[in-house]
Design a protein around this motif. Structure first.
Motif, PDB file in Angstrom:
ATOM      1  N   SER A   1       1.137  -1.216  -0.149  1.00 44.37           N
ATOM      2  CA  SER A   1      -0.048  -0.197   0.302  1.00 44.37           C
ATOM      3  C   SER A   1       0.542   1.199  -0.360  1.00 44.37           C
ATOM      4  O   SER A   1       1.892   1.769   0.277  1.00 44.37           O
ATOM      5  CB  SER A   1      -0.839  -0.448   1.727  1.00 44.37           C
ATOM      6  OG  SER A   1      -0.007   0.105   2.435  1.00 44.37           O
TER       7      SER A   1
ATOM      8  N   ASP B   1       1.033   3.321   2.300  1.00 47.88           N
ATOM      9  CA  ASP B   1       1.222   3.495   3.341  1.00 47.88           C
ATOM     10  C   ASP B   1       2.239   2.769   3.842  1.00 47.88           C
ATOM     11  O   ASP B   1       3.245   3.145   4.355  1.00 47.88           O
ATOM     12  CB  ASP B   1      -0.086   4.070   4.254  1.00 47.88           C
ATOM     13  CG  ASP B   1      -1.122   4.370   4.994  1.00 47.88           C
ATOM     14  OD1 ASP B   1      -0.519   5.763   4.594  1.00 47.88           O
ATOM     15  OD2 ASP B   1      -1.969   4.182   4.969  1.00 47.88           O
TER      16      ASP B   1
ATOM     17  N   LEU C   1      -1.310   4.579  11.810  1.00 49.96           N
ATOM     18  CA  LEU C   1      -1.689   3.004  11.395  1.00 49.96           C
ATOM     19  C   LEU C   1      -1.678   1.625  12.714  1.00 49.96           C
ATOM     20  O   LEU C   1      -2.934   0.823  12.362  1.00 49.96           O
ATOM     21  CB  LEU C   1      -0.361   2.572  10.288  1.00 49.96           C
ATOM     22  CG  LEU C   1      -0.318   3.201   9.341  1.00 49.96           C
ATOM     23  CD1 LEU C   1       1.558   2.293   8.997  1.00 49.96           C
ATOM     24  CD2 LEU C   1      -1.177   2.797   8.243  1.00 49.96           C
TER      25      LEU C   1
ATOM     26  N   ASP D   1      -5.431   2.416  12.931  1.00 48.50           N
ATOM     27  CA  ASP D   1      -6.600   1.767  11.708  1.00 48.50           C
ATOM     28  C   ASP D   1      -5.721   0.589  11.682  1.00 48.50           C
ATOM     29  O   ASP D   1      -7.029  -0.438  10.882  1.00 48.50           O
ATOM     30  CB  ASP D   1      -5.786   2.468  10.339  1.00 48.50           C
ATOM     31  CG  ASP D   1      -5.986   4.227  10.523  1.00 48.50           C
ATOM     32  OD1 ASP D   1      -6.436   4.271  11.058  1.00 48.50           O
ATOM     33  OD2 ASP D   1      -5.495   4.409   9.367  1.00 48.50           O
TER      34      ASP D   1
ATOM     35  N   ALA E   1      -3.706  -1.236  10.975  1.00 43.83           N
ATOM     36  CA  ALA E   1      -2.806  -1.567   9.978  1.00 43.83           C
ATOM     37  C   ALA E   1      -2.018  -2.504   9.743  1.00 43.83           C
ATOM     38  O   ALA E   1      -1.238  -2.294   9.460  1.00 43.83           O
ATOM     39  CB  ALA E   1      -2.695  -0.210   9.013  1.00 43.83           C
ATOM     40  N   GLU E   2      -2.058  -3.656  10.754  1.00 43.70           N
ATOM     41  CA  GLU E   2      -0.982  -4.613  10.889  1.00 43.70           C
ATOM     42  C   GLU E   2      -0.253  -5.021   9.303  1.00 43.70           C
ATOM     43  O   GLU E   2       0.942  -5.478   9.268  1.00 43.70           O
ATOM     44  CB  GLU E   2      -1.637  -5.684  11.223  1.00 43.70           C
ATOM     45  CG  GLU E   2      -0.197  -6.629  11.686  1.00 43.70           C
ATOM     46  CD  GLU E   2       0.412  -6.378  12.883  1.00 43.70           C
ATOM     47  OE1 GLU E   2       1.800  -6.664  12.859  1.00 43.70           O
ATOM     48  OE2 GLU E   2      -0.295  -5.206  13.731  1.00 43.70           O
ATOM     49  N   ASP E   3      -0.786  -5.192   7.952  1.00 40.64           N
ATOM     50  CA  ASP E   3      -0.652  -5.738   6.339  1.00 40.64           C
ATOM     51  C   ASP E   3       0.729  -4.330   6.603  1.00 40.64           C
ATOM     52  O   ASP E   3       1.300  -4.624   5.672  1.00 40.64           O
ATOM     53  CB  ASP E   3      -1.800  -5.663   5.803  1.00 40.64           C
ATOM     54  CG  ASP E   3      -2.567  -7.463   6.046  1.00 40.64           C
ATOM     55  OD1 ASP E   3      -1.850  -8.450   6.708  1.00 40.64           O
ATOM     56  OD2 ASP E   3      -3.308  -7.636   5.334  1.00 40.64           O
ATOM     57  N   ASP E   4       0.027  -2.637   6.503  1.00 38.01           N
ATOM     58  CA  ASP E   4       1.404  -2.090   6.319  1.00 38.01           C
ATOM     59  C   ASP E   4       2.618  -2.639   6.828  1.00 38.01           C
ATOM     60  O   ASP E   4       3.466  -2.107   6.780  1.00 38.01           O
ATOM     61  CB  ASP E   4       0.547  -0.645   6.013  1.00 38.01           C
ATOM     62  CG  ASP E   4      -0.581  -0.584   5.369  1.00 38.01           C
ATOM     63  OD1 ASP E   4      -0.655  -1.092   4.327  1.00 38.01           O
ATOM     64  OD2 ASP E   4      -1.606   0.136   6.194  1.00 38.01           O
TER      65      ASP E   4
ATOM     66  N   THR F   1      -0.391  -4.684  16.586  1.00 37.79           N
ATOM     67  CA  THR F   1      -1.775  -4.142  16.830  1.00 37.79           C
ATOM     68  C   THR F   1      -2.393  -4.999  18.358  1.00 37.79           C
ATOM     69  O   THR F   1      -2.649  -4.005  18.410  1.00 37.79           O
ATOM     70  CB  THR F   1      -2.676  -4.576  15.749  1.00 37.79           C
ATOM     71  OG1 THR F   1      -1.591  -4.210  14.024  1.00 37.79           O
ATOM     72  CG2 THR F   1      -4.078  -3.945  15.809  1.00 37.79           C
TER      73      THR F   1
END
Length: 391
Positions: A13, A15, A49, A52, A54-57, A158
């Protein structure tokens, strides 16, 4: 004709790309002032993040940097860990620094090592001793009322951040955190393992966190000594049938790494004590064989324990490599020193490279014997013998 672009890498992404850019900037910074510039921007994005989820980021950016820029990878990992275990929260118009911490315990037993809900009376006693001997005067503490196994700790950045937020809020409110154990993952059974007391502390912004941060107060060594003396006995009721050794409470990730490191020699000491008790023989009757196991590189050492007058392996221990350890570090020498401190006289380190293999039938590690073969660890016929795998 224009060719299609094929890549084995998953697209990340915007981010995650920005995380990488900021981390590279920090890694290549040439001054403290520039460090602060990059750190502030990187920290702000990491906080966003986390909110949000957003662990994948995080994982996407770290995966990219692992191959592309080692220093930036480490700087990003350090920043994510720091923001997962600490933050600033406001309470009644004042700002507080929040730190997630853990106080690990090394334990071994011929039976199961418990994971359990901690009774309120024990929880309060532990808070008293942590406050008196480990943390700075005036620190507010909150503890999770559960003694965690490694399998039950948060599995992601996260998850760790969310636990920190919950415990930090409890610390400012003067309460503790009740844990619903019904959804906990099942704990693997090992002869030697680690348990974790997890909590958070809250101090007014910029104030000392630990006793050794205060002027004219105790050092880490004296804090540990008092924690062992005063806090250690509190765990007896929670670890029935176990030998155990408390470690000093510290920031969450630092304490977990310290426990990983300390658990390796502790597992050797536990193994020797277990074999002596089970076989009814002194340590001098045993031999330990050390072998390095390789895949594309050295992955770990495995130690096979058996009788000094034969090629059998009664018991095995895996010694994983940590941090920067590799073929150039004298890990085998460290293992030999730990074994001799445990009472073994006959210790053999084999030079050959063993393949990083496991049993095809049961998946258990295979251990080296004195002949340089890899074999199953199998105790002589005994009643009520626990699993022979350690980590």
């Amino acid at each position: 004709m224009k060719r299609n672009r094929f890549t084995s890498r998953k697209r990340i992404s915007a981010d995650a790309t920005e995380l990488s850019r900021l981390a590279i900037g920090l890694a290549e910074s040439g001054s403290k002032l520039e460090d602060l510039f990059w750190q502030n921007r990187l920290g702000a994005l990491v906080d966003k993040l986390f909110h949000d989820g957003a662990e994948d980021d995080f994982t996407g950016s770290l995966d990219r940097l692992f191959d592309a820029h080692a220093m930036a990878h480490d700087d990003l990992a350090d920043t994510i860990e720091a923001h997962a275990e600490s933050c600033v929260l406001s309470h009644l118009g004042q700002e507080f620094d929040i730190l997630l911490f853990t106080a690990p315990l090394l334990a071994w037993s011929r039976f199961s090592i418990p994971t359990a809900t901690i009774p309120r009376s024990i929880l309060q006693t532990l808070k008293v001793h942590l406050g008196a001997h480990v943390f700075a005067a005036g620190a507010r503490l909150a503890l999770a009322d559960y003694l965690y196994s490694p399998d039950q700790l948060p599995h992601s950045f996260t998850d760790t951040w969310q636990l920190m937020q919950r415990l930090g809020t409890a610390a400012m409110a003067g309460s503790d955190l009740g844990i619903d154990a019904s959804g906990m993952p099942e704990t693997n059974r090992f002869l030697s393992d680690t348990r974790y007391l997890v909590g958070a502390l809250a101090v007014r912004r910029g104030q000392p966190l630990f006793r050794w941060n205060e002027a004219d107060k105790s050092s880490r060594e004296s804090a540990l000594k008092e924690w062992l003396k005063q806090g250690g006995p509190c765990f007896e009721a929670l670890l029935t049938g176990c030998a155990y050794e408390p470690l000093l409470a510290d920031a969450y990730h630092a304490a977990c790494r310290a426990a990983d490191s300390a658990s390796r020699p502790y597992s050797l000491k536990a193994s020797v004590a277990f074999l002596q008790a089970t076989l009814g023989q002194p340590a001098e009757s045993l031999r330990a064989v050390i072998g390095g196991f390789h895949d594309k590189r050295l992955e770990e050492y495995r130690i096979g324990f058996g009788p000094k007058d034969g090629d059998l392996v009664f018991h095995g221990v895996v010694w994983p490599l940590l941090g920067i350890e590799d073929e150039t570090t004298d890990v085998a020498g460290e293992i030999e020193t730990a074994l001799r401190k445990s009472g073994l006289k006959d210790v053999v380190a084999l030079d050959q490279q063993f393949p990083y293999e496991f049993c095809d039938d049961c998946g258990a590690p295979l251990y080296p014997n004195i002949d340089g073969d890899t074999v199953h660890a199998e105790m002589p016929e005994q009643n009520n013998v626990p699993s022979q795998t350690l980590h």
